[in-house]
Design a protein around this motif. Structure first.
Motif, PDB file in Angstrom:
ATOM      1  N   ARG A  33      20.881  49.368  53.870  1.00 14.23           N
ATOM      2  CA  ARG A  33      20.918  49.272  52.411  1.00 14.23           C
ATOM      3  C   ARG A  33      20.138  50.420  51.787  1.00 14.23           C
ATOM      4  O   ARG A  33      19.249  51.001  52.417  1.00 14.23           O
ATOM      5  CB  ARG A  33      20.309  47.942  51.950  1.00 14.23           C
ATOM      6  CG  ARG A  33      18.870  47.756  52.393  1.00 14.23           C
ATOM      7  CD  ARG A  33      18.276  46.438  51.939  1.00 14.23           C
ATOM      8  NE  ARG A  33      16.961  46.223  52.546  1.00 14.23           N
ATOM      9  CZ  ARG A  33      15.837  46.761  52.084  1.00 14.23           C
ATOM     10  NH1 ARG A  33      15.842  47.531  50.996  1.00 14.23           N
ATOM     11  NH2 ARG A  33      14.679  46.516  52.699  1.00 14.23           N
ATOM     12  N   LEU A  34      20.489  50.733  50.553  1.00 17.65           N
ATOM     13  CA  LEU A  34      19.693  51.671  49.779  1.00 17.65           C
ATOM     14  C   LEU A  34      18.598  50.873  49.073  1.00 17.65           C
ATOM     15  O   LEU A  34      18.877  49.821  48.482  1.00 17.65           O
ATOM     16  CB  LEU A  34      20.564  52.410  48.756  1.00 17.65           C
ATOM     17  CG  LEU A  34      21.667  53.290  49.345  1.00 17.65           C
ATOM     18  CD1 LEU A  34      22.516  53.883  48.222  1.00 17.65           C
ATOM     19  CD2 LEU A  34      21.087  54.393  50.212  1.00 17.65           C
ATOM     20  N   PRO A  35      17.359  51.320  49.118  1.00 17.90           N
ATOM     21  CA  PRO A  35      16.247  50.543  48.551  1.00 17.90           C
ATOM     22  C   PRO A  35      16.175  50.667  47.027  1.00 17.90           C
ATOM     23  O   PRO A  35      15.323  51.354  46.475  1.00 17.90           O
ATOM     24  CB  PRO A  35      15.018  51.174  49.219  1.00 17.90           C
ATOM     25  CG  PRO A  35      15.421  52.589  49.471  1.00 17.90           C
ATOM     26  CD  PRO A  35      16.885  52.559  49.791  1.00 17.90           C
ATOM     27  N   ILE A  36      17.086  49.958  46.342  1.00 20.33           N
ATOM     28  CA  ILE A  36      17.101  50.018  44.881  1.00 20.33           C
ATOM     29  C   ILE A  36      16.294  48.862  44.299  1.00 20.33           C
ATOM     30  O   ILE A  36      15.985  47.883  44.978  1.00 20.33           O
ATOM     31  CB  ILE A  36      18.541  49.989  44.340  1.00 20.33           C
ATOM     32  CG1 ILE A  36      19.227  48.660  44.697  1.00 20.33           C
ATOM     33  CG2 ILE A  36      19.344  51.163  44.882  1.00 20.33           C
ATOM     34  CD1 ILE A  36      20.612  48.506  44.061  1.00 20.33           C
ATOM     35  N   SER A  37      15.977  48.962  43.029  1.00 16.35           N
ATOM     36  CA  SER A  37      15.200  47.940  42.339  1.00 16.35           C
ATOM     37  C   SER A  37      15.940  46.609  42.304  1.00 16.35           C
ATOM     38  O   SER A  37      17.175  46.567  42.220  1.00 16.35           O
ATOM     39  CB  SER A  37      14.913  48.397  40.896  1.00 16.35           C
ATOM     40  OG  SER A  37      14.425  47.330  40.114  1.00 16.35           O
ATOM     41  N   GLU A  38      15.191  45.521  42.354  1.00 14.61           N
ATOM     42  CA  GLU A  38      15.786  44.192  42.275  1.00 14.61           C
ATOM     43  C   GLU A  38      16.413  43.937  40.908  1.00 14.61           C
ATOM     44  O   GLU A  38      17.185  42.993  40.740  1.00 14.61           O
ATOM     45  CB  GLU A  38      14.734  43.128  42.566  1.00 14.61           C
ATOM     46  CG  GLU A  38      14.229  43.141  44.011  1.00 14.61           C
ATOM     47  CD  GLU A  38      13.217  42.049  44.276  1.00 14.61           C
ATOM     48  OE1 GLU A  38      12.894  41.301  43.324  1.00 14.61           O
ATOM     49  OE2 GLU A  38      12.757  41.926  45.427  1.00 14.61           O
ATOM     50  N   ALA A  39      16.090  44.780  39.935  1.00 13.29           N
ATOM     51  CA  ALA A  39      16.671  44.621  38.605  1.00 13.29           C
ATOM     52  C   ALA A  39      18.170  44.907  38.596  1.00 13.29           C
ATOM     53  O   ALA A  39      18.892  44.480  37.704  1.00 13.29           O
ATOM     54  CB  ALA A  39      15.969  45.540  37.611  1.00 13.29           C
ATOM     55  N   MET A  40      18.626  45.664  39.611  1.00 11.43           N
ATOM     56  CA  MET A  40      20.046  45.989  39.720  1.00 11.43           C
ATOM     57  C   MET A  40      20.603  45.402  41.013  1.00 11.43           C
ATOM     58  O   MET A  40      20.003  45.542  42.076  1.00 11.43           O
ATOM     59  CB  MET A  40      20.256  47.503  39.718  1.00 11.43           C
ATOM     60  CG  MET A  40      19.897  48.176  38.397  1.00 11.43           C
ATOM     61  SD  MET A  40      20.828  47.510  36.988  1.00 11.43           S
ATOM     62  CE  MET A  40      22.497  47.952  37.434  1.00 11.43           C
ATOM     63  N   GLU A  41      21.754  44.769  40.912  1.00  9.70           N
ATOM     64  CA  GLU A  41      22.354  44.148  42.089  1.00  9.70           C
ATOM     65  C   GLU A  41      22.938  45.191  43.036  1.00  9.70           C
ATOM     66  O   GLU A  41      22.854  45.054  44.259  1.00  9.70           O
ATOM     67  CB  GLU A  41      23.462  43.180  41.651  1.00  9.70           C
ATOM     68  CG  GLU A  41      24.146  42.462  42.808  1.00  9.70           C
ATOM     69  CD  GLU A  41      25.237  41.515  42.347  1.00  9.70           C
ATOM     70  OE1 GLU A  41      25.968  40.994  43.201  1.00  9.70           O
ATOM     71  OE2 GLU A  41      25.348  41.300  41.130  1.00  9.70           O
ATOM     72  N   SER A  42      23.537  46.236  42.461  1.00  8.80           N
ATOM     73  CA  SER A  42      24.179  47.239  43.299  1.00  8.80           C
ATOM     74  C   SER A  42      24.367  48.529  42.523  1.00  8.80           C
ATOM     75  O   SER A  42      24.102  48.592  41.317  1.00  8.80           O
ATOM     76  CB  SER A  42      25.547  46.733  43.787  1.00  8.80           C
ATOM     77  OG  SER A  42      26.421  46.536  42.684  1.00  8.80           O
ATOM     78  N   LEU A  43      24.844  49.550  43.226  1.00  7.80           N
ATOM     79  CA  LEU A  43      25.179  50.842  42.628  1.00  7.80           C
ATOM     80  C   LEU A  43      26.690  51.038  42.661  1.00  7.80           C
ATOM     81  O   LEU A  43      27.377  50.477  43.506  1.00  7.80           O
ATOM     82  CB  LEU A  43      24.522  51.983  43.411  1.00  7.80           C
ATOM     83  CG  LEU A  43      23.013  52.153  43.302  1.00  7.80           C
ATOM     84  CD1 LEU A  43      22.547  53.204  44.300  1.00  7.80           C
ATOM     85  CD2 LEU A  43      22.609  52.554  41.891  1.00  7.80           C
ATOM     86  N   ASN A  44      27.183  51.838  41.741  1.00  6.78           N
ATOM     87  CA  ASN A  44      28.558  52.294  41.836  1.00  6.78           C
ATOM     88  C   ASN A  44      28.756  52.980  43.181  1.00  6.78           C
ATOM     89  O   ASN A  44      27.873  53.690  43.662  1.00  6.78           O
ATOM     90  CB  ASN A  44      28.828  53.264  40.674  1.00  6.78           C
ATOM     91  CG  ASN A  44      30.167  53.945  40.784  1.00  6.78           C
ATOM     92  OD1 ASN A  44      30.325  54.914  41.518  1.00  6.78           O
ATOM     93  ND2 ASN A  44      31.136  53.452  40.041  1.00  6.78           N
ATOM     94  N   VAL A  45      29.914  52.778  43.808  1.00  7.13           N
ATOM     95  CA  VAL A  45      30.131  53.275  45.161  1.00  7.13           C
ATOM     96  C   VAL A  45      30.017  54.796  45.238  1.00  7.13           C
ATOM     97  O   VAL A  45      29.525  55.344  46.234  1.00  7.13           O
ATOM     98  CB  VAL A  45      31.489  52.787  45.712  1.00  7.13           C
ATOM     99  CG1 VAL A  45      32.657  53.363  44.918  1.00  7.13           C
ATOM    100  CG2 VAL A  45      31.632  53.115  47.193  1.00  7.13           C
ATOM    101  N   SER A  46      30.417  55.502  44.190  1.00  2.00           N
ATOM    102  CA  SER A  46      30.305  56.959  44.237  1.00  2.00           C
ATOM    103  C   SER A  46      28.850  57.399  44.131  1.00  2.00           C
ATOM    104  O   SER A  46      28.443  58.389  44.770  1.00  2.00           O
ATOM    105  CB  SER A  46      31.144  57.601  43.120  1.00  2.00           C
ATOM    106  OG  SER A  46      30.670  57.241  41.841  1.00  2.00           O
ATOM    107  N   ASN A  47      28.029  56.669  43.358  1.00  2.00           N
ATOM    108  CA  ASN A  47      26.599  56.978  43.304  1.00  2.00           C
ATOM    109  C   ASN A  47      25.925  56.688  44.640  1.00  2.00           C
ATOM    110  O   ASN A  47      25.079  57.463  45.112  1.00  2.00           O
ATOM    111  CB  ASN A  47      25.922  56.169  42.196  1.00  2.00           C
ATOM    112  CG  ASN A  47      26.347  56.599  40.810  1.00  2.00           C
ATOM    113  OD1 ASN A  47      26.758  57.740  40.618  1.00  2.00           O
ATOM    114  ND2 ASN A  47      26.288  55.693  39.851  1.00  2.00           N
ATOM    115  N   ALA A  48      26.294  55.565  45.247  1.00  2.00           N
ATOM    116  CA  ALA A  48      25.729  55.218  46.553  1.00  2.00           C
ATOM    117  C   ALA A  48      26.089  56.273  47.594  1.00  2.00           C
ATOM    118  O   ALA A  48      25.255  56.665  48.422  1.00  2.00           O
ATOM    119  CB  ALA A  48      26.237  53.845  46.988  1.00  2.00           C
TER     120      ALA A  48
END
Length: 261
Positions: A235-250
């Motif tokens: 996983r990418l360690p993103i903030s819990e405030a966001m559920e996920s990233l757009n696939v192109s950003n990821a």
């Protein structure tokens, strides 16, 4: 970031004649628009061109000149608007050309640890696929791989979003994505699937050798069978405030991590 110009187009521009286009792409053709997408296609020796519609300003924006016998038609902005998708930012240029030739997975597996292969599982949005092609070009990926039935076709939307990368990042379409992942493993690639529920972070899962980065569609994520054909999920360690990233950003973040490991 400004860079020097690439090789110029050959020859001199032919005379532009007035008139309007047909309003839709010819059978089997691809219609591209926007300066970066059109210029890259014109400079691609693997691309066969049918016709370029251009405003005078659009033609002047190109780097180099067209061959004297190039099929070129003068057009007004309103004419070009009828040749492309609604509100598409054509920038005075619309090119109709043949699709690029099909590639095989074996053609792109060079085993270079610095050049990952991006595998997309049912990512169908052409904007996302185009943006991933652009990031793949920026971070020197060897290719993207998609399943032929669950990915967008080559198109103006993909080309515009890719900003020219459609012409030089190999795009391999396969019938069976699981089998393609098996072939990648046999060639020495470590297959890492991005999954928000994974315990390991992407940095922890990265090996030193060649990587196949696997991304699933937004919402559904990777299919179960595709995930089973990965060597690791991360996983990418993103903030819990966001559920996920757009696939192109990821994809862009993961490709940067591979390039800088």
């Amino acid at each position: 970031m400004a860079k020097g110009k690439k090789g110029a187009l050959r020859g001199r521009a032919g005379r532009m004649q007035g008139g309007r286009g047909s309003g839709r792409a010819s059978k089997g053709a691809v219609r591209l628009w926007g300066r970066h997408a059109v210029e890259a296609a014109l400079k691609n020796p693997a691309r066969q061109h049918r016709k370029l519609w251009a405003t005078l300003d659009g033609l002047d924006s190109l780097d180099g000149e067209l061959p004297a016998d190039f099929p070129l038609e003068r057009a007004e902005v309103a004419d070009l608007a009828r040749l492309v998708a609604r509100d598409a930012p054509h920038q005075g240029l619309v090119l109709e050309c043949e699709p690029l030739e099909d590639l095989h997975l074996a053609d792109v597996m060079d085993g270079d640890a610095s050049r990952p292969i991006v595998v997309l599982d049912q990512v169908t949005d052409p904007h996302n696929v185009g943006a991933i092609l652009r990031s793949a070009a920026a971070f020197n990926a060897a290719a993207i791989v998609t399943q032929d039935r669950h990915a967008p076709p080559e198109s103006g939307v993909v080309g515009k979003s890719a900003s020219g990368a459609l012409e030089f990042v190999p795009w391999v379409r396969v019938v069976n994505l699981a089998r393609a992942l098996e072939e990648l493993a046999e060639a020495g690639y470590w297959r890492i699937g991005l999954a928000g529920e994974a315990e390991a972070t992407f940095a922890e899962a990265l090996p030193a050798g060649p990587v196949a980065l696997v991304l699933g569609a937004e919402g559904e994520g990777m299919r179960h069978n595709v995930g089973q054909h990965c060597d690791a999920l991360a996983r990418l360690p993103i903030s819990e405030a966001m559920e996920s990233l757009n696939v192109s950003n990821a994809a862009a973040i993961a490709l940067y991590a591979i390039a800088t490991r």
